[in-house]
Design a protein around this motif. Structure first.
Motif, mmCIF file in Angstrom:
data_model
loop_
_atom_site.group_PDB
_atom_site.id
_atom_site.type_symbol
_atom_site.label_atom_id
_atom_site.label_comp_id
_atom_site.label_asym_id
_atom_site.label_seq_id
_atom_site.Cartn_x
_atom_site.Cartn_y
_atom_site.Cartn_z
ATOM 1 N N THR A 334 -1.039 1.741 3.934
ATOM 2 C CA THR A 334 -0.630 1.042 5.655
ATOM 3 C C THR A 334 0.979 0.189 5.054
ATOM 4 O O THR A 334 1.387 0.311 5.624
ATOM 5 N N SER A 335 0.360 -1.039 4.197
ATOM 6 C CA SER A 335 1.764 -1.623 3.252
ATOM 7 C C SER A 335 2.455 -1.190 2.168
ATOM 8 O O SER A 335 3.512 -1.617 3.000
ATOM 9 N N ALA A 336 1.583 0.059 1.966
ATOM 10 C CA ALA A 336 3.068 0.643 1.272
ATOM 11 C C ALA A 336 3.807 1.103 2.119
ATOM 12 O O ALA A 336 5.165 1.414 1.441
ATOM 13 N N LEU A 337 3.932 1.247 2.681
ATOM 14 C CA LEU A 337 4.892 1.860 4.166
ATOM 15 C C LEU A 337 6.072 1.075 3.804
ATOM 16 O O LEU A 337 6.808 1.756 3.712
ATOM 17 N N VAL A 338 5.973 -0.659 3.833
ATOM 18 C CA VAL A 338 7.658 -0.506 3.605
ATOM 19 C C VAL A 338 7.802 -0.394 2.371
ATOM 20 O O VAL A 338 9.554 -0.760 2.107
ATOM 21 N N TRP A 339 7.142 -0.631 0.936
ATOM 22 C CA TRP A 339 8.098 -0.002 0.086
ATOM 23 C C TRP A 339 8.577 1.039 0.096
ATOM 24 O O TRP A 339 9.760 1.148 -0.414
ATOM 25 N N ALA A 340 8.209 1.741 0.540
ATOM 26 C CA ALA A 340 8.909 3.658 1.070
ATOM 27 C C ALA A 340 9.933 3.656 1.499
ATOM 28 O O ALA A 340 10.991 3.865 1.448
ATOM 29 N N ALA A 341 10.263 2.388 2.460
ATOM 30 C CA ALA A 341 11.155 2.369 3.948
ATOM 31 C C ALA A 341 12.249 1.221 2.600
ATOM 32 O O ALA A 341 13.365 1.741 2.541
ATOM 33 N N LEU A 342 12.007 0.697 2.356
ATOM 34 C CA LEU A 342 12.456 0.106 0.498
ATOM 35 C C LEU A 342 13.552 1.318 0.158
ATOM 36 O O LEU A 342 14.876 1.427 0.114
ATOM 37 N N GLU A 343 12.612 1.691 -0.677
ATOM 38 C CA GLU A 343 13.472 3.370 -2.044
ATOM 39 C C GLU A 343 14.025 3.870 -1.136
ATOM 40 O O GLU A 343 15.310 4.409 -1.335
#
Length: 366
Positions: A334-343
């Motif tokens: 769930t936290s990895a969502l934010v890194w994917a959004a950054l990319e």
């Protein structure tokens, strides 16, 4: 802090009892204004987030239930020749940001004389509630979907709460807990009860302090029911109203494409009851919520010129999860969502950029 009122009919929250919805019309309760922030009111004798006592809207006799929540690090990480910042909410006592809201909510419940309560959760909120119920001496019953990760289920039970595994999707657990409420149980809902939102707002105050008393350009956070991002938004609103910052950051809310009602509502300007949303399986179990309680508040407080919402595919979530782990940051998907959004959005966002890491990877597994 303002009053708690029904967002539909304006009725005030009653002075006794713990209704989770408006007694008059069934609407959702919320604060009518952001917290009032002043660095002159800091309580240096209180630990963690409790030093922001004046913003928490608790009775003066409420108990400080500190297990170590708050003061989470803001860690710089290189990205595209620059750096972004990770707000490691995964380092709160139960392993997720939920502890900020739960600590304040359980303190409020104690002040109301509550001895036993029920909650429903995909895992993190349930684990957090079980932890603070144990700290406060409350009897806790937590309903979770049977698909909730094993470490979260075990954590809930180890804290001493009664765990009820509900077959089916996340929404089935939500329905099961309502049946218990109809039988007379107190519903300590992290989604419906607004009393934890001031605790979540303390994330904004800490980021402001950690960046040298300035606001970031962008904050990126996962969105399920919406309480995390809404609390952060209100924290920065409070900073702006007190003159501590000239303008709030740009906000990016992130959902899994498998269940993205807020993204759909933002793009189509629809209300929650007008949505038809799938609830497909997703690695990001923490945001698998079909009918977000705080959706309308988010759309009202984050207009298109102040932020956006994006949906992330499963392959992107998995890639971001691995990418963070290979940089030494072990998060739950769930936290990895934010890194994917950054990319996806990097280069279009004001800097500096802060990513809110909501949960530890140690909570993810079979």
């Amino acid at each position: 802090m303002g009053r708690v009122v029904c967002t539909h009919c304006g009725a005030p929250y009653p002075d006794e009892g713990v209704p989770y919805r408006c007694l008059h019309c069934g609407g959702v309760y919320d604060y009518d204004t952001p917290p009032v922030f002043s660095p002159h009111d800091f309580r240096g004798d209180f630990p963690g987030l409790w030093r922001y006592w004046s913003t928490l809207a608790l009775p003066s006799t409420a108990e400080v239930l500190w297990l170590g929540e708050g003061n989470t690090p803001l860690v710089p990480l290189p990205y595209a020749g620059n750096k972004v910042y990770l707000k490691l909410e995964s380092l709160n006592p139960s392993g997720s940001y939920k502890d900020r809201g739960t600590a304040v909510l359980v303190s409020w419940l104690l002040a109301r004389g509550v001895k036993e309560a029920v909650e429903d959760s995909s895992g993190n909120a349930g684990a957090s509630f079980a932890a603070y119920a144990a700290r406060a001496g409350l009897r806790a019953v937590v309903y979770v979907p049977e698909s909730a990760s094993g470490p979260k289920r075990l954590q809930i039970e180890r804290y001493g709460a009664t765990l009820v595994r509900v077959p089916g999707p996340r929404s089935a657990a939500a329905q099961a807990v309502l049946e218990a409420v109809q039988r007379g149980a107190v519903y300590a809902s992290h989604a419906y009860l607004p009393f934890g939102l001031p605790g979540i707002a303390t994330i904004a105050y800490e980021i402001w302090e950690q960046l040298g008393q300035r606001a970031p350009g962008t904050v990126i956070a996962p969105v399920g029911h919406g309480g995390l991002l809404l609390g952060i938004v209100r924290g920065f609103q409070s900073l702006e109203q007190s003159g501590m910052i000239s303008r709030p950051p740009y906000f990016v809310g992130v959902q899994a494409a498998a269940c993205a009602p807020v993204v759909s509502a933002f793009q189509n300007r629809k209300r929650v009851h007008e949505l038809t949303v799938e609830e497909r399986p997703t690695l990001a179990e923490g945001v698998r919520v079909r009918q977000p309680v705080r959706l309308e508040a988010l759309l009202r407080e984050i207009p298109p010129d102040c932020g956006t919402f994006v949906a992330i595919e499963e392959s992107e979530i998995e890639r971001a999860f691995i990418t963070l782990a290979h940089q030494g940051v072990y998060v739950e998907p769930t936290s990895a969502l934010v890194w994917a959004a950054l990319e996806r959005l990097y280069g279009k966002l004001p800097e500096p950029i802060v990513l809110v890491i909501t949960g530890s990877g140690l909570k993810y597994g079979a």
